[in-house]
Design a protein around this motif. Structure first.
Motif, PDB file in Angstrom:
ATOM      1  N   LEU A 138       0.833  -1.214   0.000  1.00 48.06           N
ATOM      2  CA  LEU A 138       0.000   0.000   0.000  1.00 48.06           C
ATOM      3  C   LEU A 138       0.861   1.256   0.000  1.00 48.06           C
ATOM      4  CD1 LEU A 138      -2.674  -1.183   2.588  1.00 48.06           C
ATOM      5  CD2 LEU A 138      -3.146  -0.608   0.201  1.00 48.06           C
ATOM      6  N   LYS A 139       1.941   1.237   0.764  1.00 49.52           N
ATOM      7  CA  LYS A 139       2.816   2.408   0.858  1.00 49.52           C
ATOM      8  C   LYS A 139       3.657   2.598  -0.408  1.00 49.52           C
ATOM      9  CE  LYS A 139       1.787   3.876   5.069  1.00 49.52           C
ATOM     10  NZ  LYS A 139       1.280   5.244   5.344  1.00 49.52           N
ATOM     11  N   ASP A 140       3.875   1.505  -1.148  1.00 50.12           N
ATOM     12  CA  ASP A 140       4.634   1.597  -2.405  1.00 50.12           C
ATOM     13  C   ASP A 140       3.760   2.026  -3.583  1.00 50.12           C
ATOM     14  OD1 ASP A 140       7.006   0.899  -1.224  1.00 50.12           O
ATOM     15  OD2 ASP A 140       6.923  -1.209  -1.827  1.00 50.12           O
ATOM     16  N   ASP A 141       2.449   2.044  -3.387  1.00 50.75           N
ATOM     17  CA  ASP A 141       1.510   2.395  -4.451  1.00 50.75           C
ATOM     18  C   ASP A 141       1.113   3.864  -4.282  1.00 50.75           C
ATOM     19  OD1 ASP A 141      -0.860   2.826  -5.946  1.00 50.75           O
ATOM     20  OD2 ASP A 141      -1.387   0.693  -5.824  1.00 50.75           O
ATOM     21  N   SER A 142       1.375   4.686  -5.302  1.00 55.21           N
ATOM     22  CA  SER A 142       1.138   6.128  -5.166  1.00 55.21           C
ATOM     23  C   SER A 142      -0.329   6.455  -4.873  1.00 55.21           C
ATOM     24  CB  SER A 142       1.597   6.866  -6.425  1.00 55.21           C
ATOM     25  OG  SER A 142       0.884   6.393  -7.544  1.00 55.21           O
ATOM     26  N   GLN A 143      -1.227   5.560  -5.298  1.00 53.78           N
ATOM     27  CA  GLN A 143      -2.654   5.801  -5.043  1.00 53.78           C
ATOM     28  C   GLN A 143      -2.992   5.702  -3.546  1.00 53.78           C
ATOM     29  OE1 GLN A 143      -5.403   3.127  -7.078  1.00 53.78           O
ATOM     30  NE2 GLN A 143      -7.122   4.060  -5.975  1.00 53.78           N
ATOM     31  N   THR A 144      -2.321   4.781  -2.856  1.00 53.67           N
ATOM     32  CA  THR A 144      -2.687   4.488  -1.462  1.00 53.67           C
ATOM     33  C   THR A 144      -1.595   4.865  -0.449  1.00 53.67           C
ATOM     34  OG1 THR A 144      -1.906   2.217  -1.820  1.00 53.67           O
ATOM     35  CG2 THR A 144      -4.277   2.598  -2.040  1.00 53.67           C
ATOM     36  N   SER A 145      -0.492   5.418  -0.927  1.00 51.14           N
ATOM     37  CA  SER A 145       0.664   5.650  -0.046  1.00 51.14           C
ATOM     38  C   SER A 145       0.396   6.627   1.095  1.00 51.14           C
ATOM     39  CB  SER A 145       1.867   6.130  -0.859  1.00 51.14           C
ATOM     40  OG  SER A 145       1.564   7.369  -1.474  1.00 51.14           O
ATOM     41  N   LYS A 146      -0.600   7.519   0.922  1.00 47.19           N
ATOM     42  CA  LYS A 146      -0.860   8.525   1.953  1.00 47.19           C
ATOM     43  C   LYS A 146      -1.812   8.029   3.044  1.00 47.19           C
ATOM     44  CE  LYS A 146       1.235  12.252   0.093  1.00 47.19           C
ATOM     45  NZ  LYS A 146       2.001  11.522  -0.969  1.00 47.19           N
ATOM     46  N   ILE A 147      -2.407   6.872   2.849  1.00 52.71           N
ATOM     47  CA  ILE A 147      -3.325   6.337   3.858  1.00 52.71           C
ATOM     48  C   ILE A 147      -2.516   5.919   5.088  1.00 52.71           C
ATOM     49  CG2 ILE A 147      -5.049   4.561   4.411  1.00 52.71           C
ATOM     50  CD1 ILE A 147      -5.592   4.320   1.378  1.00 52.71           C
ATOM     51  N   LYS A 148      -2.922   6.424   6.249  1.00 50.06           N
ATOM     52  CA  LYS A 148      -2.245   6.058   7.492  1.00 50.06           C
ATOM     53  C   LYS A 148      -2.520   4.591   7.809  1.00 50.06           C
ATOM     54  CE  LYS A 148      -1.223  10.391   8.852  1.00 50.06           C
ATOM     55  NZ  LYS A 148       0.120  10.861   9.212  1.00 50.06           N
ATOM     56  N   VAL A 149      -1.514   3.916   8.347  1.00 52.15           N
ATOM     57  CA  VAL A 149      -1.683   2.513   8.740  1.00 52.15           C
ATOM     58  C   VAL A 149      -1.229   2.334  10.187  1.00 52.15           C
ATOM     59  CG1 VAL A 149      -1.029   0.108   8.302  1.00 52.15           C
ATOM     60  CG2 VAL A 149      -1.298   1.679   6.370  1.00 52.15           C
ATOM     61  N   ILE A 150      -2.110   1.796  10.994  1.00 55.20           N
ATOM     62  CA  ILE A 150      -1.751   1.402  12.360  1.00 55.20           C
ATOM     63  C   ILE A 150      -1.787  -0.124  12.411  1.00 55.20           C
ATOM     64  CG2 ILE A 150      -2.402   1.407  14.804  1.00 55.20           C
ATOM     65  CD1 ILE A 150      -3.513   4.190  14.446  1.00 55.20           C
TER      66      ILE A 150
END
Ligand code: MN
Length: 128
Positions: free
Chosen positions: A67-79
């Motif tokens: 997810l973090k490597d994908d520019s579409q989803t990279s800004k989504i925070k992950v806990i």
């Protein structure tokens, strides 16, 4: 309303986490494996993902990295949610790109506080 995606394969953990986040005023999305979760993330663009580390198939850290490597989803925070708090775990969790982590068993006020901190959300209801 902030959207939180919970990716968790344990039904009772899912049920409890969803209940407490809904009570706290979040819109809750659910997936019980990483592949389904990544689909939901792309389609619904949640503000934050609560990611179980131990998942069948793709584990939570590998999914976070994707997810973090994908520019579409990279800004989504992950806990990350982890049942283990062993030496080196925090380092592995951070290295995968997670923005934070909580240890299981989940303490719900701590969970809500951390999510509010990450998404900058101060409204909603107090959790008792
Ligand atoms: Mn699990």
């Amino acid at each position: 309303m902030e959207k939180i995606l919970i990716i968790e394969d344990n039904p009772s953990n899912m049920k409890l986490a969803a209940l407490v986040l809904e009570k706290a005023g979040f819109c809750v999305l659910k997936a019980n494996n990483a592949r389904a979760g990544m689909e939901v993330a792309k389609n619904d663009m949640p503000d934050l993902i609560l990611m179980d580390i131990q998942l069948p198939g793709i584990d939570g850290l590998a999914a976070t990295k994707m997810l973090k490597d994908d520019s579409q989803t990279s800004k989504i925070k992950v806990i990350a949610m982890t049942a283990f708090a062993m030496a080196g775990d925090e380092e592995r969790i951070r290295a995968a790109g997670c923005d934070g982590y909580i240890s299981k068993p989940i303490r719900y006020t701590q969970l809500v506080d951390q999510i509010r901190l990450q998404v900058g959300f101060s409204g909603g209801n107090n959790v008792q």
